[in-house]
Write an enzyme that holds these catalytic residues in place. Structure first.
Site, PDB file in Angstrom:
ATOM      1  N   ILE A 216      -2.954  -1.552   4.181  1.00 44.06           N
ATOM      2  CA  ILE A 216      -4.174  -2.179   4.432  1.00 44.06           C
ATOM      3  C   ILE A 216      -4.759  -2.610   2.975  1.00 44.06           C
ATOM      4  CG2 ILE A 216      -4.453  -1.702   6.814  1.00 44.06           C
ATOM      5  CD1 ILE A 216      -6.564   0.535   5.690  1.00 44.06           C
ATOM      6  N   GLY A 217      -4.416  -2.066   1.927  1.00 41.65           N
ATOM      7  CA  GLY A 217      -5.093  -2.179   0.708  1.00 41.65           C
ATOM      8  C   GLY A 217      -4.097  -1.772  -0.215  1.00 41.65           C
ATOM      9  N   LYS A 218      -4.302  -2.243  -1.597  1.00 40.57           N
ATOM     10  CA  LYS A 218      -3.744  -1.561  -2.655  1.00 40.57           C
ATOM     11  C   LYS A 218      -4.463  -1.966  -4.020  1.00 40.57           C
ATOM     12  CE  LYS A 218       0.946  -1.918  -5.217  1.00 40.57           C
ATOM     13  NZ  LYS A 218       2.249  -2.482  -5.405  1.00 40.57           N
ATOM     14  N   GLY A 219      -4.793  -0.747  -4.848  1.00 40.77           N
ATOM     15  CA  GLY A 219      -5.617  -0.830  -6.060  1.00 40.77           C
ATOM     16  C   GLY A 219      -4.624  -0.384  -7.277  1.00 40.77           C
ATOM     17  N   ARG A 220      -5.639  -0.152  -8.241  1.00 43.94           N
ATOM     18  CA  ARG A 220      -4.956   0.351  -9.641  1.00 43.94           C
ATOM     19  C   ARG A 220      -4.435   1.761  -9.389  1.00 43.94           C
ATOM     20  NH1 ARG A 220      -9.665  -0.849 -13.637  1.00 43.94           N
ATOM     21  NH2 ARG A 220     -10.788  -0.071 -11.699  1.00 43.94           N
TER      22      ARG A 220
ATOM     23  N   GLY B  64      -3.950   3.558  -6.361  1.00 46.41           N
ATOM     24  CA  GLY B  64      -3.344   4.043  -5.277  1.00 46.41           C
ATOM     25  C   GLY B  64      -3.241   3.021  -3.917  1.00 46.41           C
ATOM     26  N   GLU B  65      -2.567   3.418  -2.798  1.00 43.09           N
ATOM     27  CA  GLU B  65      -2.468   2.376  -1.770  1.00 43.09           C
ATOM     28  C   GLU B  65      -3.275   2.846  -0.579  1.00 43.09           C
ATOM     29  OE1 GLU B  65       1.643   1.605  -1.085  1.00 43.09           O
ATOM     30  OE2 GLU B  65       1.880   0.182  -2.980  1.00 43.09           O
ATOM     31  N   VAL B  66      -3.586   1.993   0.276  1.00 51.83           N
ATOM     32  CA  VAL B  66      -4.413   2.505   1.163  1.00 51.83           C
ATOM     33  C   VAL B  66      -3.718   2.023   2.609  1.00 51.83           C
ATOM     34  CG1 VAL B  66      -6.703   2.295   2.591  1.00 51.83           C
ATOM     35  CG2 VAL B  66      -6.692   2.274   0.163  1.00 51.83           C
TER      36      VAL B  66
ATOM     37  N   ASP C 217     -18.418   1.710 -10.412  1.00 48.83           N
ATOM     38  CA  ASP C 217     -17.428   0.652 -10.227  1.00 48.83           C
ATOM     39  C   ASP C 217     -17.825  -0.012  -8.742  1.00 48.83           C
ATOM     40  OD1 ASP C 217     -15.536  -0.905 -10.695  1.00 48.83           O
ATOM     41  OD2 ASP C 217     -13.842   0.614  -9.575  1.00 48.83           O
TER      42      ASP C 217
END
Length: 524
Positions: free
Chosen positions: A229-233, A235-237, A354
């Site tokens: 449902i999401g991806k960041g710098r 980790g992934e969610v 942040d």
């Protein structure tokens, strides 16, 4: 006279015959002899034939000798109280049995020719026992002398290492309580299917610091991970399922252990739990032998981030105020310091560092909650110091305050971080207000400074626009035609002042938004 002569002849003639045939009347036992010219010798009556073997030093071959032993060498000796026949030549000292051996035989002739003596097993000689013991003792002493200091230093290092990590965990409250097994074992063993996350949070989180660690690990091992449902710098969610409930699973790679630990640590700060801060459920690691995943499990909100929500949704004035006020309540609680008592520990002030629309989630009821606390810092009131995360992460450049961009921020002053959060929150208010429909008119969703910098701006670009040229996002003219939007415009301007000390506090922002919301409710 004749008979006498005939008797003498009868005696002499056989003797002469024997002599002429080469026989010796006195001959006894004949033996094989390795040192004799004819390879034979006479042991005489009562003698012995001997075969002797000797281990030759410096060579691999044994020396075997064959010879005779005369009768006069034989005698009777007493050994162990018994009368035994023997000879010193047919017996070997116990000290030399491993290098010499002798076998004697008394017949038939040449009986020793095929004898093959063997050595006795090597034994420690009485004279060598002390020297061997001394050698072994000296070697043992040497090993102990070398190994003991190394072992002591290794043990000391391990004790210090584990003590340091335990101290760190105790300091920040992220450790397994001593009574965790007593407190959580019924849940772990019985697996109460009727328990929901909300019920457990209510039961265990009276301090607002989250579930006991044992319960966290139990929950984490029961989660089924579904889609991304999401991806960041960092980790992934994923969306996960636990007992029919949706949860959000943020998975960090093992190289980001510090970021994972820091975020879990912040979420478990005493009295942090708040309806407008993302609900923390559990932290755990999963290891399959080849790689390690670090899990952070939180509440799941299907609307996603505020960034996603505003991209696809147009909000009314009341919806705008609901999003803005709830987000300000979450940030105000984060910034607020709660003084503890002798019974209950207090909550330190926390700055997000942040803050942006992608780190704020939208609940089903239209309110917001603040998420992603991996960069957050805490204020230690006892020492008036800032607990900064031990990693190299930086915030999002587009939302950085002027003092952060030009590196003039005072890193030792906690208020500086709170003021930087307020600047970023002013930009979030601008994003929300743009999507507010007034008279059917609404702006398309855009990120702050979308018309001044590229999609992924560099620090130099942001520094030039924000610090040198002192630009801020544009305020549409239509906002001045409505009281609530006009107050919102003034509020966000007071959040992004270039002078950090002149910016509003989160408590003032919260009160102003609450006042606007009350006025709108009165109109209805």
């Amino acid at each position: 006279m004749l008979p006498k002569k005939m008797d003498i002849c009868c005696v002499i003639l056989p003797l002469l015959l024997i002599v002429s045939c080469g026989f010796d009347i006195t001959a006894g036992l004949r033996c094989y002899c390795s040192d004799c010219p004819s390879n034979e010798c006479d042991a005489g009556e009562g003698g012995r034939c001997v075969t002797a073997i000797t281990k030759m030093g410096g060579t691999r071959e044994d020396k075997i000798r064959y010879r005779c032993l005369k009768e006069e060498k034989i005698y009777i000796r007493v050994q162990e109280g018994k009368m035994q026949g023997g000879t010193p030549h047919c017996m070997v000292s116990a000290q030399k049995e491993d290098v010499n051996n002798i076998i004697c035989c008394s017949g038939p002739d040449l009986c020793n020719q095929h004898l093959r003596p063997t050595y006795a097993p090597a034994t420690v000689r009485p004279g060598d026992e002390n020297s061997e013991a001394k050698l072994q003792f000296g070697t043992a002493e040497l090993v102990i002398f070398i190994a003991c200091p190394v072992l002591i230093v290794s043990i000391l290092f391990m004790v210090l290492f584990f003590a340091y990590h335990q101290c760190q965990r105790n300091r920040h409250g992220y450790q397994l309580p001593n009574d965790a097994s007593q407190e959580t074992m019924p849940f772990v063993q019985q697996g109460q299917s009727s328990s929901t996350l909300r019920e457990m949070m209510y039961e265990y989180s009276g301090s607002g610091s989250g579930l006991p660690l044992l319960v966290q690990r139990t929950i984490a091992r029961q989660i089924q991970v579904r889609e991304t449902i999401g991806k960041g710098r960092y980790g992934e969610v994923y969306r996960g399922r636990w007992r029919g409930e949706n949860v959000a699973v943020k998975i960090f790679p093992s190289r980001e252990e510090r970021s994972w630990f820091r975020e879990a640590e912040i979420y478990q700060t005493v009295m942090l739990r708040h309806e407008n801060i993302l609900g923390f459920i559990a932290a755990d690691n999963k290891d399959n032998g080849t790689w390690t995943q670090l899990w952070l499990i939180t509440d799941y909100h299907e609307n996603g981030s505020l960034f996603d929500y505003l991209n696809r949704t147009v909000v009314s004035i009341s919806g705008m105020l609901k999003l803005s006020l709830s987000a300000s309540c979450g940030l105000a609680h984060l910034h607020m310091e709660i003084i503890g008592t002798e019974v209950h520990a207090g909550k330190p002030a926390i700055a997000h560092r942040d803050l942006k629309s992608k780190n704020i989630l939208v609940k089903n009821n239209g309110t917001c909650c603040i998420a992603d606390l991996g960069l957050a810092v805490r204020h230690d009131i006892a020492t008036d110091s800032v607990d900064i995360a031990p990693n190299n992460r930086v915030g999002t450049k587009r939302y950085m305050a002027p003092e952060v961009l030009d590196e003039s921020i005072n890193m030792t002053h906690f208020e500086s971080f709170k003021r930087a959060d307020v600047y970023a929150f002013g930009l979030v208010l601008w994003e929300i207000t743009r999507r507010c429909s007034l008279g059917g008119i609404v702006e398309e969703y855009q990120l702050p400074y979308y018309d001044m910098v590229q999609s992924d701006p560099s620090l130099e670009e942001m520094r030039k626009v924000v610090c040198e040229e002192k630009h801020r996002p544009a305020i549409p003219n239509r906002w001045h035609s409505h009281e609530s939007l006009r107050v919102m415009a003034r509020l966000m301007k007071e959040c992004w002042y270039h002078n950090a000390a002149a910016r509003l506090t989160t408590l003032r922002i919260k009160k102003t938004l609450a006042s606007i919301a009350n006025q709108e409710d009165m109109k209805i």
